[in-house]
Design a protein around this motif. Structure first.
Motif, PDB file in Angstrom:
ATOM      1  N   LEU A   1      -4.523  10.972   1.371  1.00 33.23           N
ATOM      2  CA  LEU A   1      -3.512  11.402   2.329  1.00 33.23           C
ATOM      3  C   LEU A   1      -2.390  10.380   2.453  1.00 33.23           C
ATOM      4  CD1 LEU A   1      -5.863  12.698   5.185  1.00 33.23           C
ATOM      5  CD2 LEU A   1      -4.681  14.061   3.470  1.00 33.23           C
ATOM      6  N   VAL A   2      -2.737   9.094   2.314  1.00 30.26           N
ATOM      7  CA  VAL A   2      -1.746   8.034   2.491  1.00 30.26           C
ATOM      8  C   VAL A   2      -0.954   7.784   1.206  1.00 30.26           C
ATOM      9  CG1 VAL A   2      -1.457   5.571   2.974  1.00 30.26           C
ATOM     10  CG2 VAL A   2      -3.044   6.926   4.335  1.00 30.26           C
ATOM     11  N   LYS A   3      -1.651   7.743   0.067  1.00 30.16           N
ATOM     12  CA  LYS A   3      -0.978   7.523  -1.215  1.00 30.16           C
ATOM     13  C   LYS A   3      -0.963   8.835  -1.978  1.00 30.16           C
ATOM     14  CE  LYS A   3      -0.632   4.356  -5.120  1.00 30.16           C
ATOM     15  NZ  LYS A   3      -1.103   3.115  -5.742  1.00 30.16           N
ATOM     16  N   THR A   4       0.140   9.535  -1.878  1.00 34.91           N
ATOM     17  CA  THR A   4       0.275  10.856  -2.468  1.00 34.91           C
ATOM     18  C   THR A   4       1.114  10.798  -3.736  1.00 34.91           C
ATOM     19  OG1 THR A   4       2.260  11.322  -1.160  1.00 34.91           O
ATOM     20  CG2 THR A   4       0.122  11.893  -0.179  1.00 34.91           C
ATOM     21  N   THR A   5       1.292  11.946  -4.367  1.00 34.44           N
ATOM     22  CA  THR A   5       2.099  12.008  -5.595  1.00 34.44           C
ATOM     23  C   THR A   5       3.546  11.603  -5.336  1.00 34.44           C
ATOM     24  OG1 THR A   5       2.405  14.367  -5.147  1.00 34.44           O
ATOM     25  CG2 THR A   5       0.684  13.764  -6.718  1.00 34.44           C
ATOM     26  N   THR A   6       4.042  11.873  -4.144  1.00 38.07           N
ATOM     27  CA  THR A   6       5.415  11.483  -3.807  1.00 38.07           C
ATOM     28  C   THR A   6       5.494  10.074  -3.236  1.00 38.07           C
ATOM     29  OG1 THR A   6       5.162  12.511  -1.634  1.00 38.07           O
ATOM     30  CG2 THR A   6       6.117  13.864  -3.394  1.00 38.07           C
ATOM     31  N   ARG A   7       4.345   9.448  -3.084  1.00 36.59           N
ATOM     32  CA  ARG A   7       4.290   8.103  -2.517  1.00 36.59           C
ATOM     33  C   ARG A   7       3.426   7.207  -3.400  1.00 36.59           C
ATOM     34  NH1 ARG A   7       1.896   6.772   3.535  1.00 36.59           N
ATOM     35  NH2 ARG A   7       3.099   4.885   3.958  1.00 36.59           N
ATOM     36  N   ASN A   8       3.516   7.434  -4.703  1.00 38.13           N
ATOM     37  CA  ASN A   8       2.571   6.801  -5.625  1.00 38.13           C
ATOM     38  C   ASN A   8       2.950   5.384  -6.024  1.00 38.13           C
ATOM     39  OD1 ASN A   8       4.733   7.330  -7.254  1.00 38.13           O
ATOM     40  ND2 ASN A   8       3.624   8.578  -8.742  1.00 38.13           N
ATOM     41  N   ARG A   9       4.070   4.876  -5.540  1.00 44.80           N
ATOM     42  CA  ARG A   9       4.474   3.509  -5.884  1.00 44.80           C
ATOM     43  C   ARG A   9       4.225   2.532  -4.738  1.00 44.80           C
ATOM     44  NH1 ARG A   9      10.339   3.424  -8.527  1.00 44.80           N
ATOM     45  NH2 ARG A   9       9.677   1.275  -8.862  1.00 44.80           N
ATOM     46  N   ILE A  10       3.485   2.959  -3.762  1.00 44.79           N
ATOM     47  CA  ILE A  10       3.165   2.085  -2.635  1.00 44.79           C
ATOM     48  C   ILE A  10       2.390   0.867  -3.122  1.00 44.79           C
ATOM     49  CG2 ILE A  10       1.067   3.392  -2.140  1.00 44.79           C
ATOM     50  CD1 ILE A  10       1.476   2.817   0.804  1.00 44.79           C
ATOM     51  N   GLY A  11       2.744  -0.317  -2.639  1.00 39.74           N
ATOM     52  CA  GLY A  11       2.111  -1.561  -3.082  1.00 39.74           C
ATOM     53  C   GLY A  11       0.674  -1.678  -2.614  1.00 39.74           C
ATOM     54  N   ASP A  12      -0.079  -2.551  -3.283  1.00 37.81           N
ATOM     55  CA  ASP A  12      -1.510  -2.689  -2.982  1.00 37.81           C
ATOM     56  C   ASP A  12      -1.762  -3.169  -1.555  1.00 37.81           C
ATOM     57  OD1 ASP A  12      -2.132  -1.868  -5.561  1.00 37.81           O
ATOM     58  OD2 ASP A  12      -2.034  -3.915  -6.350  1.00 37.81           O
ATOM     59  N   GLN A  13      -1.026  -4.211  -1.142  1.00 38.05           N
ATOM     60  CA  GLN A  13      -1.237  -4.749   0.199  1.00 38.05           C
ATOM     61  C   GLN A  13      -0.798  -3.765   1.268  1.00 38.05           C
ATOM     62  OE1 GLN A  13      -2.797  -7.748   0.967  1.00 38.05           O
ATOM     63  NE2 GLN A  13      -2.760  -6.855   3.028  1.00 38.05           N
ATOM     64  N   PHE A  14       0.340  -3.135   1.044  1.00 41.38           N
ATOM     65  CA  PHE A  14       0.851  -2.151   2.005  1.00 41.38           C
ATOM     66  C   PHE A  14      -0.105  -0.967   2.114  1.00 41.38           C
ATOM     67  CE2 PHE A  14       4.327   1.045   3.187  1.00 41.38           C
ATOM     68  CZ  PHE A  14       4.308   0.659   4.524  1.00 41.38           C
ATOM     69  N   LEU A  15      -0.675  -0.546   0.980  1.00 41.12           N
ATOM     70  CA  LEU A  15      -1.650   0.547   0.986  1.00 41.12           C
ATOM     71  C   LEU A  15      -2.873   0.167   1.808  1.00 41.12           C
ATOM     72  CD1 LEU A  15      -2.858   3.236  -0.022  1.00 41.12           C
ATOM     73  CD2 LEU A  15      -3.633   2.005  -2.066  1.00 41.12           C
ATOM     74  N   SER A  16      -3.391  -1.026   1.571  1.00 46.87           N
ATOM     75  CA  SER A  16      -4.577  -1.473   2.304  1.00 46.87           C
ATOM     76  C   SER A  16      -4.300  -1.556   3.800  1.00 46.87           C
ATOM     77  CB  SER A  16      -5.040  -2.830   1.773  1.00 46.87           C
ATOM     78  OG  SER A  16      -6.211  -3.257   2.432  1.00 46.87           O
ATOM     79  N   ASP A  17      -3.135  -2.107   4.160  1.00 51.08           N
ATOM     80  CA  ASP A  17      -2.777  -2.230   5.576  1.00 51.08           C
ATOM     81  C   ASP A  17      -2.666  -0.862   6.242  1.00 51.08           C
ATOM     82  OD1 ASP A  17      -2.688  -4.963   5.289  1.00 51.08           O
ATOM     83  OD2 ASP A  17      -0.515  -5.073   5.057  1.00 51.08           O
ATOM     84  N   CYS A  18      -2.027   0.076   5.557  1.00 46.23           N
ATOM     85  CA  CYS A  18      -1.876   1.427   6.110  1.00 46.23           C
ATOM     86  C   CYS A  18      -3.235   2.098   6.304  1.00 46.23           C
ATOM     87  CB  CYS A  18      -1.004   2.280   5.190  1.00 46.23           C
ATOM     88  SG  CYS A  18       0.757   1.834   5.191  1.00 46.23           S
ATOM     89  N   LEU A  19      -4.124   1.924   5.328  1.00 46.39           N
ATOM     90  CA  LEU A  19      -5.441   2.557   5.405  1.00 46.39           C
ATOM     91  C   LEU A  19      -6.281   1.971   6.531  1.00 46.39           C
ATOM     92  CD1 LEU A  19      -6.433   2.998   1.650  1.00 46.39           C
ATOM     93  CD2 LEU A  19      -6.042   4.800   3.326  1.00 46.39           C
ATOM     94  N   VAL A  20      -6.239   0.650   6.692  1.00 43.13           N
ATOM     95  CA  VAL A  20      -7.007   0.001   7.765  1.00 43.13           C
ATOM     96  C   VAL A  20      -6.594   0.567   9.115  1.00 43.13           C
ATOM     97  CG1 VAL A  20      -7.303  -2.170   9.008  1.00 43.13           C
ATOM     98  CG2 VAL A  20      -7.537  -2.130   6.538  1.00 43.13           C
ATOM     99  N   CYS A  21      -5.286   0.695   9.315  1.00 40.15           N
ATOM    100  CA  CYS A  21      -4.783   1.198  10.600  1.00 40.15           C
ATOM    101  C   CYS A  21      -5.078   2.686  10.775  1.00 40.15           C
ATOM    102  CB  CYS A  21      -3.279   0.954  10.699  1.00 40.15           C
ATOM    103  SG  CYS A  21      -2.818  -0.793  10.691  1.00 40.15           S
ATOM    104  N   TYR A  22      -4.963   3.453   9.692  1.00 38.18           N
ATOM    105  CA  TYR A  22      -5.186   4.901   9.769  1.00 38.18           C
ATOM    106  C   TYR A  22      -6.652   5.234  10.010  1.00 38.18           C
ATOM    107  CZ  TYR A  22      -5.406   9.793   8.274  1.00 38.18           C
ATOM    108  OH  TYR A  22      -5.637  11.147   8.217  1.00 38.18           O
ATOM    109  N   ILE A  23      -7.547   4.500   9.352  1.00 37.58           N
ATOM    110  CA  ILE A  23      -8.978   4.786   9.468  1.00 37.58           C
ATOM    111  C   ILE A  23      -9.550   4.250  10.777  1.00 37.58           C
ATOM    112  CG2 ILE A  23     -11.233   4.284   8.449  1.00 37.58           C
ATOM    113  CD1 ILE A  23      -9.777   4.319   5.699  1.00 37.58           C
ATOM    114  N   GLU A  24      -9.158   3.040  11.142  1.00 35.57           N
ATOM    115  CA  GLU A  24      -9.682   2.435  12.379  1.00 35.57           C
ATOM    116  C   GLU A  24      -8.699   2.669  13.526  1.00 35.57           C
ATOM    117  OE1 GLU A  24     -12.611   1.471  12.579  1.00 35.57           O
ATOM    118  OE2 GLU A  24     -13.176   1.239  10.475  1.00 35.57           O
TER     119      GLU A  24
END
Length: 739
Positions: free
Chosen positions: A690-713
């Motif tokens: 949901l966070v890293k989609t086909t239209t958002r596939n260039r999101i950086g590794d750290q930014f992806l991890s940060d977004c997921l931590v906040c979204y999940i928790e």
């Protein structure tokens, strides 16, 4: 001109530019010299290390070395005494000084040495060397380095701050602007939405979620509208992509900090899974399982880590770096939970084995939910897919159906159950559609397929297997849902497995008549073939060959009994944990039926599985105390109707019996850290889609991890105040406005 410049300015050897400050090593022994970084980056790197703070693994079992005829080791109490600069390297088992590392050249000019910078300190029998390193005068090399660290973090003294004149109005406007950006970031993180837009120019009709929400926020509040976007200074609008990422990182770090505080340097379990994201980059998701201060079992998502390859060595290296980042020690690990992949559970070279080599108390549990999938799918593929899951039925959207057929997955047995349920519900409609295709279809191949399916759907075989598989899948559905609970404990999981096996055995022994009633009813309702059970069975694949058995024998013995026997055998073969000494001993802690499973000898034996958690004296004390404990809880009415170890843990804390029986509670927490299923990790990958989609596939590794931590928790994200984010954000980089 350029050639002349090179004559006077020699390039710095080994310097690099565009260093990723998120990937700076955490272990002090693994860091590059500060002077090897590009001059323009050094202050940013220094600031990032100071924001992190010194690497202080409090719960690490520090290595003992013989010195002066005694075994000596690093004393974690030194972290409290020298906490602003002292750090410890797990890889080299030596101590270092953060301040002196950051301003190493200044240390050398003052006559300092490399003992706490390069080689590391390990003379544990001479703790006075720590005071000697600090020096008695304020002019010592260490004090000068520490002063430079303080000055670097005092942004009010910076040149940028001096040039950018500030008054109370400027600071007030800056705070309003920053709060608006933080509020917008919080909303986008909570909903898992993208920040950036394809076209963020002022002429764009849609500038992206972040800018559009900032604009909308201003439209709802006059005080905000006066200080944001075009109303703000061009170089301080707080809306750039870099600012967005820093705010998100501040949120994520505060969330993870809350998780580490929940663990409170206690024991915990590790759940890991790896999968490729939408851009085909391999990501490793990490979840910690632990018991919090209230006695509740928690499974918290820590982050995703990009791994270049999925070998066990690569995964282990990523875990080591993650542990070092948060000051955790692999020695505090008491449970591992992975799926069945060889790179994870391999007994010799898998991730499981690499962890056990460092910590033999980190017991591995094969994901129960994954084992259940293997149990049921093994039978489903053998007896169901051959019949109705051949791929001839079109599934998906736009089929003009209120309910569409779900295509069965290869490993997700739940998808088989949903397909069957929908097939039964839509049976009449499917027959009509197939008849229409057979009679009115344009392509001959489709017409032939429709004819073949119609013929099969009306057979007794189809109805019999469909109803049988619905029974089997229905019996295991409750077990599957229970295994995916975050607070599920392993004893309760094993009990549920045994109960499910018991229900399958009942179905085998007494379920034939009930099944046949359902089959007969369905055949009558849909005009399907109904066989006379006493007639001779005819094999449809070889109709001319005599079988010499009746329909009853074929379907009851060769099919019904055989399938259920295979199912029960798969349960016994897959769930081998039930027979291990560890789980047999753990069962003695169960509170079911007024602790009827309590066995003092087994609990004493259980303690021996955790030699690092109980000293010899504590083991003897526990042996004497167990009788008091069991008498105490059996007499207490509040402990009468407990259903699981998790309930017992929470109630012990609530009634403060964890203080009266600390050794028993410690043993209980160790048992609860053992993972049951990797469902929490798999949910993380679902969130990643949901966070890293086909239209958002260039999101950086750290930014992806940060977004997921906040979204999940989300629960922890909501508890992070704007002030906490502002405080961390201000320290992260040099800011034009100092609050």
């Amino acid at each position: 001109m350029q050639a002349n410049m090179k004559r006077f300015f020699k390039p710095i050897s080994g310097s690099t530019s565009n260093t990723n400050v998120d990937d700076l090593p955490w272990d002090p022994a693994e860091r590059k010299e500060i002077m090897s970084y590009h001059p323009n980056e050094r202050d940013e790197i220094r600031r990032r290390y100071l924001v992190r703070g010194p690497c202080q693994p409090y719960d690490h079992p520090f290595k003992k070395t013989k010195m002066s005829n005694a075994m000596r080791r690093f004393n974690p109490a030194w972290f409290e005494k020298y906490g602003t600069w002292l750090e410890y390297s797990v890889s080299t088992e030596r101590a270092f000084c953060l301040c002196c590392y950051l301003f190493k050249d200044d240390v050398r000019k003052k006559g300092g040495n490399d003992a706490f910078v390069k080689e590391g300190f390990c003379t544990w029998n001479k703790p006075d060397r720590l005071d000697t390193h600090m020096g008695k005068s304020s002019n010592s090399s260490h004090c000068c380095a520490a002063e430079k660290c303080d000055n670097l973090m005092k942004q009010g003294q910076s040149i940028v701050h001096a040039l950018f004149k500030q008054d109370d109005l400027v600071k007030k406007e800056y705070r309003i602007r920053l709060n608006a950006s933080i509020d917008v970031s919080r909303y986008l993180l909570r909903q898992g939405l993208s920040f950036r837009g394809h076209d963020e120019s002022e002429e764009s009709a849609n500038r992206g979620n972040f800018l559009q929400l900032v604009k909308y926020t201003g439209e709802q509040n006059d005080a905000i509208s006066k200080v944001i976007l075009n109303k703000a200074p061009k170089n301080n609008q707080m809306i750039s992509p870099k600012i967005q990422k820093e705010i998100v990182n501040c949120f994520a770090e505060e969330v993870v900090k809350s998780i580490i505080e929940e663990i409170d340097y206690g024991v915990f379990g590790l759940l890991v899974d790896e999968s490729a994201d939408i851009s085909h980059k391999e990501q490793m998701a990490v979840v910690f399982r632990f018991v919090d201060k209230s006695g509740a079992v928690k499974e918290r998502f820590i982050g995703v880590v990009h791994v270049k390859e999925t070998s066990s060595a690569s995964l282990k290296s990523a875990i080591d770096n993650l542990f070092a980042k948060y000051g955790l020690s692999l020695k505090r690990l008491r449970g591992q939970g992975y799926d069945g992949a060889s790179n994870m559970k391999g007994e010799f070279n898998g991730l499981r084995a690499l962890v056990v080599r460092e910590n033999n108390a980190a017991y591995y549990v094969h994901c129960f939910a994954h084992q259940l999938q293997l149990v049921v799918v093994a039978i489903a593929k053998k007896h169901f897919e051959e019949g109705i899951s051949r791929g001839e039925i079109n599934t998906g959207t736009r089929l003009n159906q209120e309910i569409s057929l779900q295509r069965p997955g290869h490993t997700q047995w739940g998808s088989h159950q949903k397909t069957l349920e929908q097939l039964v519900e839509l049976f009449s409609t499917i027959i009509e559609v197939l008849e229409y295709i057979q009679n009115e279809g344009v392509e001959d191949s489709k017409k032939r397929q429709a004819y073949g399916l119609l013929k099969y759907f009306h057979t007794f075989d189809c109805v019999f297997y469909m109803q049988l598989m619905l029974l089997i899948l229905g019996l295991t559905e409750n077990l599957s849902m229970a295994l995916q609970r975050k607070d599920q404990d392993i004893l309760n999981a094993m009990s549920l497995v045994e109960s499910t096996k018991g229900e399958l055995q009942k179905l085998r022994d007494n379920g034939w008549d009930s099944l046949m009633n359902k089959v007969s009813s369905f055949c009558e309702k849909h005009n399907a073939e109904m066989l006379v059970m006493e007639d001779v069975f005819v094999d449809p694949r070889k109709p001319r060959r005599k079988t010499n058995i009746t329909n009853l024998h074929h379907y009851k013995v060769n099919c019904f009994y055989t399938i259920l026997d295979l199912q029960l055998q798969e349960f016994n073969d897959r769930f081998t944990e039930v027979n291990t000494d560890l789980l047999i001993c753990m069962a003695s802690l169960s509170p079911l039926d007024s602790f009827c499973e309590f066995d003092k000898e087994k609990l004493v034996k259980l303690v021996k599985f955790y030699p690092d958690d109980f000293s010899y004296g504590e083991t003897l004390c526990l042996e004497q105390h167990l009788d008091i404990y069991i008498d105490n809880v059996r007499r207490d009415e509040r402990f009468k109707n407990l259903k699981s170890l998790g309930d017992l843990s929470c109630l012990m804390v609530k009634t403060q019996k964890h203080l009266a029986h600390p050794l028993v509670y410690r043993l209980l927490k160790l048992v609860l850290t053992l993972p049951v299923a990797t469902a929490s990790v798999e949910r993380c990958f679902s969130a990643m889609k949901l966070v890293k989609t086909t239209t958002r596939n260039r999101i950086g590794d750290q930014f992806l991890s940060d977004c997921l931590v906040c979204y999940i928790e989300k629960e922890l994200l909501d508890s992070v105040t704007n002030e906490k984010v502002i405080e961390r954000f201000q320290m992260l980089n040099e800011r034009r406005v100092v609050l």
